[in-house]
Every structure is written in C-alpha cells, then in structure tokens.
Scaffold this motif. Structure first.
Motif, mmCIF file in Angstrom:
data_model
loop_
_atom_site.group_PDB
_atom_site.id
_atom_site.type_symbol
_atom_site.label_atom_id
_atom_site.label_comp_id
_atom_site.label_asym_id
_atom_site.label_seq_id
_atom_site.Cartn_x
_atom_site.Cartn_y
_atom_site.Cartn_z
ATOM 1 N N MET A 93 -7.793 -2.053 7.720
ATOM 2 C CA MET A 93 -7.484 -3.402 7.575
ATOM 3 C C MET A 93 -7.791 -2.721 9.172
ATOM 4 O O MET A 93 -8.935 -3.625 9.649
ATOM 5 N N TYR B 190 1.616 0.338 8.928
ATOM 6 C CA TYR B 190 1.407 0.711 7.887
ATOM 7 C C TYR B 190 0.187 0.830 7.273
ATOM 8 O O TYR B 190 -0.701 0.693 7.903
ATOM 9 N N SER C 96 0.893 -1.668 -0.313
ATOM 10 C CA SER C 96 0.120 0.100 0.186
ATOM 11 C C SER C 96 0.781 1.112 -0.172
ATOM 12 O O SER C 96 0.200 2.606 -0.719
ATOM 13 N N GLY D 176 -3.957 -2.646 -0.988
ATOM 14 C CA GLY D 176 -5.515 -2.152 -0.745
ATOM 15 C C GLY D 176 -6.050 -0.802 -0.361
ATOM 16 O O GLY D 176 -6.846 -0.889 0.272
ATOM 17 N N ASN E 267 -2.929 -5.393 -6.718
ATOM 18 C CA ASN E 267 -3.318 -6.096 -5.195
ATOM 19 C C ASN E 267 -3.405 -5.324 -3.960
ATOM 20 O O ASN E 267 -4.471 -5.164 -2.956
ATOM 21 N N ALA F 33 1.080 -11.073 5.421
ATOM 22 C CA ALA F 33 1.006 -11.239 4.452
ATOM 23 C C ALA F 33 2.244 -11.812 4.329
ATOM 24 O O ALA F 33 3.675 -11.261 4.439
HETATM 25 C C1 BEZ Z 1 -0.893 -4.254 1.171
HETATM 26 O O1 BEZ Z 1 -2.366 -3.189 0.785
HETATM 27 O O2 BEZ Z 1 0.128 -3.730 1.356
HETATM 28 C C2 BEZ Z 1 -1.211 -5.672 0.713
HETATM 29 C C3 BEZ Z 1 -2.401 -5.663 1.282
HETATM 30 C C4 BEZ Z 1 -2.212 -8.037 2.024
HETATM 31 C C5 BEZ Z 1 -1.528 -8.210 1.246
HETATM 32 C C6 BEZ Z 1 0.141 -7.689 1.201
HETATM 33 C C7 BEZ Z 1 0.355 -6.359 1.213
#
Ligand code: BEZ
Length: 397
Positions: free
Chosen positions: A189, A183, A114, A137, A135, A237
């Motif tokens: 989330m 972050y 992100s 978000g 990806n 993740a």
């Molecule tokens: C992100 O938005 O940084 C992120 C979200 C899900 C998995 C990995 C990174």
C-alpha cells in the motif's frame, strides 16, 4: 502432459470425485454420486485477533448469499468448513493443508492477512484447489505469482492505496508521511500510495513502520510534528485502526490523517469523534446509492445484527463469483475449464457497483473518495474509475 482430459475435467478433479469411468450409463455412476454430494467450501479466515471482525463479516456475507440462493449453488448443496487462521502467517501452510488434504474442500475462500495468503497460495498452487480471496491484497498473487485456480474479489493493496495518493496530490498536497505495519500489505500500500501521489505532484518524505500486529504507536506519532508534513497517510485495519485513529486525534497533530479506507472501515462507531472528517479512498462507501447495495445492507444487518462494511461486500462477492461459475457448469465443479471460463468472464452486480475480473483474475472496480461524517464513510467523489491492477508479470498457463 496437459492435466486437462478431453472432457475438459482435470485429472486431479476426476481422481477426487471418483468419476473417471462416469460415461453414459443407467446405473448411478461415480459422476452421479459426486453430483449428489455437496460442494465443500473451506473458509480460512481470522476469527480471533485484530482482524476477527473482518473474518466474521466475510463469513456472514458468504452465508447470506448462499441462503439467498436457497442453500444451493448451480443446483449443488453447499457444505461449509471453517478454520480460524488467527492472522498467523507461520501457521498458514499447515492450516491450508488441513483444509485441502484432510477436509478435501472443493473451494477455499480465504483470507484477510497478506502474509497468511502467501502460505495459502503455496499450498493451492500445488494442489490446484479453486481459491477465492475475499480480502488479502498482496499484489504478487495476482501479478508474478498468479495462478489459474486463484481469483480475488477484494482488491490489490496497490489499487486501494493508489487512488488515495492520486486524490491527495490533486488537492495540492505536497509533503506526506506514511505510517503502517511492516508487512506485505503495509508495504504494497505504501508503494501504491507513493505512486499515486507522485503522479499528481506530491511526495512521501518519510515512512514510519512497526511490526504486525503491534500497536505501540506513540513512538511513531511523536516523530510526526517534526517532519513538517502537509498530511499523513496510514494503513491499519480492524482493532488496530480504532486505536491508531484515537491516539492520532489525542496527539493533536496538525497534519490531517488520510489513507486507504481500511483506516475507518467498520470501525467508526468505536472511533467516535476522533475519526470525524478523515478522508479515505476505498472501493466501497456508506450510502452508495444503488439497489443492490440497499438490499444487501438490509439483508446483512438482519443476519449479522450490525451494518455491512467493505469486508462483508468482498465476502458476498466471493460467493457471487463462485455462484456464477457453478451456475455456468450446472454444479459440475469438476469441469474446471468451464468453471474458470465463466468466472473470468463474470460481470457482477456488487453492492460496491459493477465489477469484473481482470486478465490476472483480480477484481476491477471504482475507488471512491470518502469522508467520515457523523459515523459514516460518506462517498464524496470517485478517486479512480474502473481501476484494474496492472497485473505485472502474470502469466496464466
Ligand atoms: C492485508 O492484505 O493483509 C489486509 C488488507 C486490508 C485490511 C486488512 C488486511
């Protein structure tokens, strides 16, 4: 002054393609020459660091879709340029600038992290480059900072976490701790998880955080037993999720671990028994029984030599969305108005189930409830059906 000419092509794209004088003519025009050139796609993704496997799976899936279409989208050859963003936000504007200005990409597909996405966003909002997020978000880029040239086929952080919070509260869970990286993704989330949980009668009583990409989890894990919580929600993740789940199991904490599905996505083989029984919520799951998913998983495995996961699906759908746009304008990527109109109206048969694009240009999809069982994230229900991000504050001009 509007940047759209009468023909519907922007001044930027006409200048770029050299097609300003391309009217009806029998000699090869700038337009015809531009048509013969491949469409250049810049992939700005992590190919090193904790998110490397995520970037690789997105790339394999994009290449797969293009190969399935015979190497062409809307009749145009495709050329791919790859750049490893290393999930380093501090390098993001410079890296995005290289793709846009030096490599002159027509489309930028990126990224995973992100914070890096924010750097890309500043550059592409300015340049007007078509960007598809496979990806990252961060809520804001399809909310207050939305832009007409930016689409997202992955999720907002809110979408992924809201469903989990909602499902947890519905099970009667009341007191929960939230553990994450400090972050944008972890914080977005956290907010979504809290909102869903509160809506169904629970609450987050403690948040525990560490900086990205640190993995010194022990000081955080040591605090959990003293909190007397009924469950722990977490966002990690990639490689860090493998380590967190293993250390959580080894600490023998009584409160069950759950979270947005990234915690166990693409990681179960490495997590082994420590992940068994973990419930997560995500817009994908193993064994989703639809013909598109069956075909996709087979083809992905043949290409990549490993099983597909949500990151692969998101990459595949980024390419599917671009294909819808390019097919509608017969490869004339310079026809921005036609291209964006088709992409906004897209109804895509995704391996995750049917998806569409919201008014703020973010994907609308089901959030599935999954349980890690025997090395698979088995779908056990639907946490939220056809969930759209609220898109708060988005004004597309
Ligand atoms: C992100 O938005 O940084 C992120 C979200 C899900 C998995 C990995 C990174």
């Amino acid at each position: 002054m509007s940047d759209i000419t009468k023909s519907g092509f922007s001044r930027r794209s006409i200048l770029k393609s050299g097609a300003a004088v391309a009217a009806a003519s029998t000699i090869p025009t700038g337009w015809a020459i531009a048509q013969a050139k491949p469409v250049k796609i810049g992939l700005m993704l992590p190919y090193s660091g904790t998110f490397a496997k995520l970037g690789e799976n997105i790339t394999f899936a994009i290449e797969l879709l293009i190969a399935e279409k015979g190497g062409k989208l809307g009749g145009r050859e495709i050329q791919i340029v790859k750049l490893d963003d290393e999930s380093k936000p501090e390098n993001a504007p410079q890296n995005a600038d290289r793709l846009v200005k030096r490599d002159q990409v027509d489309v930028l597909i990126g990224t995973v992290h992100s914070g890096v996405q924010m750097g890309i966003h500043k550059v592409v909002k300015e340049s007007g480059t078509l960007t598809i997020v496979p990806n990252a978000g961060n809520d804001v880029i399809t909310r207050a900072e939305c832009a007409k040239n930016v689409f997202r086929t992955s999720f907002t952080n809110w979408q992924s976490a809201y469903g989990m919070g909602l499902a947890l509260g519905k099970k009667g869970v009341k007191k929960v701790a939230w553990v994450t990286w400090d972050y944008a993704a972890g914080n977005d989330m956290g907010a979504g998880f809290k909102e869903g949980l509160q809506k169904s009668g629970g609450q987050v009583v403690q948040e525990l955080k560490l900086p990205f990409p640190q993995t010194t989890f022990q000081p955080l894990l040591a605090q959990i037993p003293g909190l007397n919580v009924d469950a722990v929600g977490a966002f990690f993740a990639g490689g860090a999720a493998v380590q967190f789940v293993k250390e959580y199991a080894a600490a023998a904490i009584k409160a069950p671990l759950c979270g947005p599905g990234f915690l166990t996505e693409g990681t179960l083989a490495a997590q082994g028994a420590s992940a068994e029984g973990i419930e997560t919520a995500l817009h994908y799951g193993d064994g989703l029984d639809n013909p598109k998913n069956t075909a996709f998983r087979k083809a992905f495995n043949a290409k990549a030599g490993r099983d597909a996961d949500v990151y692969a699906v998101q990459g595949y759908d980024a390419a599917q969305l671009l294909a819808v746009g390019l097919e509608a304008v017969k490869g004339k990527i310079e026809d921005e108005a036609g291209l964006y109109k088709a992409m906004r109206a897209a109804k895509i048969d995704s391996p995750r189930g049917p998806i569409s694009i919201s008014p703020s240009q973010n994907v609308v999809h089901n959030i599935y409830l999954r349980k890690a069982t025997g090395g698979q994230n088995k779908v056990i229900g639907i946490a939220a059906e056809n969930l759209a991000d609220p898109g708060t504050g988005c004004k597309l001009t």
